[in-house]
Write a protein that holds these residues in place. Sequence first.
Motif, PDB file in Angstrom:
ATOM      1  N   SER A  40      -8.077   9.309  -4.335  1.00 17.09           N
ATOM      2  CA  SER A  40      -8.978  10.388  -3.942  1.00 17.09           C
ATOM      3  C   SER A  40      -9.971   9.935  -2.870  1.00 17.09           C
ATOM      4  O   SER A  40     -10.601  10.758  -2.223  1.00 17.09           O
ATOM      5  CB  SER A  40      -9.752  10.885  -5.163  1.00 17.09           C
ATOM      6  N   GLN A  41     -10.103   8.619  -2.687  1.00 18.75           N
ATOM      7  CA  GLN A  41     -11.105   8.107  -1.759  1.00 18.75           C
ATOM      8  C   GLN A  41     -10.526   7.411  -0.531  1.00 18.75           C
ATOM      9  O   GLN A  41     -11.207   7.223   0.459  1.00 18.75           O
ATOM     10  CB  GLN A  41     -12.019   7.103  -2.493  1.00 18.75           C
ATOM     11  N   ASN A  42      -9.265   6.992  -0.625  1.00 22.34           N
ATOM     12  CA  ASN A  42      -8.712   6.167   0.437  1.00 22.34           C
ATOM     13  C   ASN A  42      -7.824   6.926   1.399  1.00 22.34           C
ATOM     14  O   ASN A  42      -6.991   7.734   1.007  1.00 22.34           O
ATOM     15  CB  ASN A  42      -7.907   5.013  -0.177  1.00 22.34           C
ATOM     16  N   GLU A  43      -8.008   6.597   2.657  1.00 19.40           N
ATOM     17  CA  GLU A  43      -7.226   7.121   3.770  1.00 19.40           C
ATOM     18  C   GLU A  43      -7.160   8.643   3.747  1.00 19.40           C
ATOM     19  O   GLU A  43      -8.074   9.303   3.335  1.00 19.40           O
ATOM     20  CB  GLU A  43      -5.843   6.488   3.795  1.00 19.40           C
ATOM     21  N   SER A  44      -6.036   9.212   4.146  1.00 21.71           N
ATOM     22  CA  SER A  44      -5.954  10.665   4.325  1.00 21.71           C
ATOM     23  C   SER A  44      -5.494  11.360   3.055  1.00 21.71           C
ATOM     24  O   SER A  44      -4.826  12.367   3.099  1.00 21.71           O
ATOM     25  CB  SER A  44      -4.998  10.981   5.474  1.00 21.71           C
ATOM     26  N   SER A  45      -5.881  10.786   1.897  1.00 23.12           N
ATOM     27  CA  SER A  45      -5.447  11.408   0.655  1.00 23.12           C
ATOM     28  C   SER A  45      -6.071  12.782   0.458  1.00 23.12           C
ATOM     29  O   SER A  45      -5.623  13.569  -0.364  1.00 23.12           O
ATOM     30  CB  SER A  45      -5.790  10.503  -0.535  1.00 23.12           C
ATOM     31  N   CYS A  46      -7.153  13.058   1.205  1.00 26.30           N
ATOM     32  CA  CYS A  46      -7.751  14.389   1.108  1.00 26.30           C
ATOM     33  C   CYS A  46      -6.929  15.415   1.876  1.00 26.30           C
ATOM     34  O   CYS A  46      -7.133  16.620   1.733  1.00 26.30           O
ATOM     35  CB  CYS A  46      -9.185  14.349   1.619  1.00 26.30           C
ATOM     36  N   ASP A  47      -6.030  14.949   2.703  1.00 28.05           N
ATOM     37  CA  ASP A  47      -5.151  15.831   3.457  1.00 28.05           C
ATOM     38  C   ASP A  47      -4.046  16.329   2.538  1.00 28.05           C
ATOM     39  O   ASP A  47      -3.284  15.535   1.990  1.00 28.05           O
ATOM     40  CB  ASP A  47      -4.549  15.051   4.642  1.00 28.05           C
ATOM     41  N   PRO A  48      -3.934  17.627   2.315  1.00 30.83           N
ATOM     42  CA  PRO A  48      -2.922  18.139   1.391  1.00 30.83           C
ATOM     43  C   PRO A  48      -1.503  17.824   1.829  1.00 30.83           C
ATOM     44  O   PRO A  48      -0.573  17.894   1.036  1.00 30.83           O
ATOM     45  CB  PRO A  48      -3.183  19.656   1.385  1.00 30.83           C
ATOM     46  N   ASN A  49      -1.315  17.480   3.114  1.00 27.40           N
ATOM     47  CA  ASN A  49       0.024  17.147   3.597  1.00 27.40           C
ATOM     48  C   ASN A  49       0.375  15.680   3.402  1.00 27.40           C
ATOM     49  O   ASN A  49       1.499  15.267   3.652  1.00 27.40           O
ATOM     50  CB  ASN A  49       0.144  17.490   5.089  1.00 27.40           C
ATOM     51  N   SER A  50      -0.596  14.870   2.967  1.00 25.38           N
ATOM     52  CA  SER A  50      -0.332  13.449   2.735  1.00 25.38           C
ATOM     53  C   SER A  50       0.396  13.279   1.412  1.00 25.38           C
ATOM     54  O   SER A  50       0.040  13.891   0.406  1.00 25.38           O
ATOM     55  CB  SER A  50      -1.633  12.651   2.710  1.00 25.38           C
ATOM     56  N   LYS A  51       1.402  12.405   1.433  1.00 27.65           N
ATOM     57  CA  LYS A  51       2.180  12.150   0.232  1.00 27.65           C
ATOM     58  C   LYS A  51       2.209  10.653  -0.039  1.00 27.65           C
ATOM     59  O   LYS A  51       2.469   9.854   0.843  1.00 27.65           O
ATOM     60  CB  LYS A  51       3.611  12.672   0.392  1.00 27.65           C
ATOM     61  N   THR A  93      -2.533  -5.627   5.691  1.00 29.71           N
ATOM     62  CA  THR A  93      -3.093  -5.269   6.992  1.00 29.71           C
ATOM     63  C   THR A  93      -3.136  -6.474   7.928  1.00 29.71           C
ATOM     64  O   THR A  93      -2.718  -6.393   9.091  1.00 29.71           O
ATOM     65  CB  THR A  93      -4.511  -4.692   6.809  1.00 29.71           C
ATOM     66  N   ASP A  94      -3.633  -7.602   7.431  1.00 27.06           N
ATOM     67  CA  ASP A  94      -3.777  -8.798   8.262  1.00 27.06           C
ATOM     68  C   ASP A  94      -2.427  -9.292   8.777  1.00 27.06           C
ATOM     69  O   ASP A  94      -2.316  -9.727   9.935  1.00 27.06           O
ATOM     70  CB  ASP A  94      -4.467  -9.913   7.474  1.00 27.06           C
ATOM     71  N   LYS A 215      -0.162   3.980  11.125  1.00 33.74           N
ATOM     72  CA  LYS A 215      -1.353   4.828  11.041  1.00 33.74           C
ATOM     73  C   LYS A 215      -2.329   4.293  10.001  1.00 33.74           C
ATOM     74  O   LYS A 215      -3.549   4.281  10.225  1.00 33.74           O
ATOM     75  CB  LYS A 215      -0.948   6.263  10.705  1.00 33.74           C
ATOM     76  N   PHE A 216      -1.797   3.848   8.868  1.00 34.56           N
ATOM     77  CA  PHE A 216      -2.643   3.290   7.808  1.00 34.56           C
ATOM     78  C   PHE A 216      -3.462   2.119   8.340  1.00 34.56           C
ATOM     79  O   PHE A 216      -4.675   2.027   8.121  1.00 34.56           O
ATOM     80  CB  PHE A 216      -1.774   2.839   6.636  1.00 34.56           C
ATOM     81  N   ILE A 217      -2.800   1.220   9.060  1.00 32.47           N
ATOM     82  CA  ILE A 217      -3.480   0.035   9.580  1.00 32.47           C
ATOM     83  C   ILE A 217      -4.475   0.416  10.671  1.00 32.47           C
ATOM     84  O   ILE A 217      -5.615  -0.070  10.689  1.00 32.47           O
ATOM     85  CB  ILE A 217      -2.446  -0.978  10.100  1.00 32.47           C
TER      86      ILE A 217
END
Length: 364
Positions: A40-51, A93-94, A215-217
């Motif tokens: 609920s807090q990380n990356e584009s999880s607030c985007d309803p299109n994110s899976k 990420t690194d 995109k995540f990175i």
Amino acid sequence: MKKRVLVAMSGGVDSSVAAALLVEQGYEVIGVTMQLWDYSQNESSCDPNSKFDTCCSLDDVADARLVAHKLGIPFYVFDYQDDFKENVVDYFTDEYLKGRTPNPCVACNTFLKFDHLLDRAQRLGCDFVATGHYAQIHFNEIYGHYKLLKGNDSQKDQSYFLYSLTQERLEKVLFPVGNLSKPEVRVIAEKYGLVNAAKKESMEICFIPNNDYAKFISNRVQDSDLIKGDIRHEEGQLLGVHDGIHQFTVGQRKGLKVSFANPLYVTRIDSETGTVFAGEEKYLYRSGFSFKKFHMVRDFGNDIDFEVKIRYRSAPCQATLEKNGDFVSLRFKTPQKSVTPGQIAVLYCDNEVVGGGFIDKVFL
């Protein structure tokens, strides 16, 4: 007195059946789910299109709790989000920022399930930690050592991810479903009436929305952290430019965005100059590589010829292990395609895991 087992319950059917089998076998079982990532807090999880292909999401925690209630065992949720970020997400990420291709599932198993969780189990007075991995452990009474073996289901075998286990840890670990096939596990889940008997499997990396690594990175770092540069053919021709080496991995064909007469693949990445090299399929083959952080599950004496898997889903190939002090390398009997720095290479002798480590320098 009953032996006490702490079962890592992801909310999936495998770990749930592992718990059910241990209860059936007379163990005192404690179920635990590791809260690793706040969707609920990380990356584009607030985007309803994110899976997300989740593992240990809120729904998974709820499923694990329902299974524990059904089995009549205590259940707890342990918060390992900070440890997961440091040992898995930051590492992931690194490595990509350095032009290497990481394996976060191995890092999760090594540092979370078989490090922190084993420590927690000991503090709770547990004799063992159990998981739903498709792998097996055998104790050789003659020689006094443990063997890590492939799971009976060749399609589900997960021994590759467990190569870093030590003898001390193997003594404290149980894999209750390792001798079963996936269909057999689902039958057992149905017999017990478990809520997740037909639950689909997670196939992708759990914390990456839409499986979009690049995109995540990019969202996690500053633009100045991205190493940009040229895309060049292996023969030197300039093909184009790119916005960051984190977008590429050896063997990749799609996403190069360059025009050429023949199909091109990423053949190697130079993190010093930011150059991504590309070429036809013939340029992908390599003779071997050196290891980083090599580990052997047990002593194999003077044996040097083994089978190796250079990716989880790759077919094993014949290779010779070479040791010179702390320098460990591997030479293939025949050249292999898309040997990727940062990935894990695991050695096998028949169905036994010999050991493994990170692919470091690749040999032409």
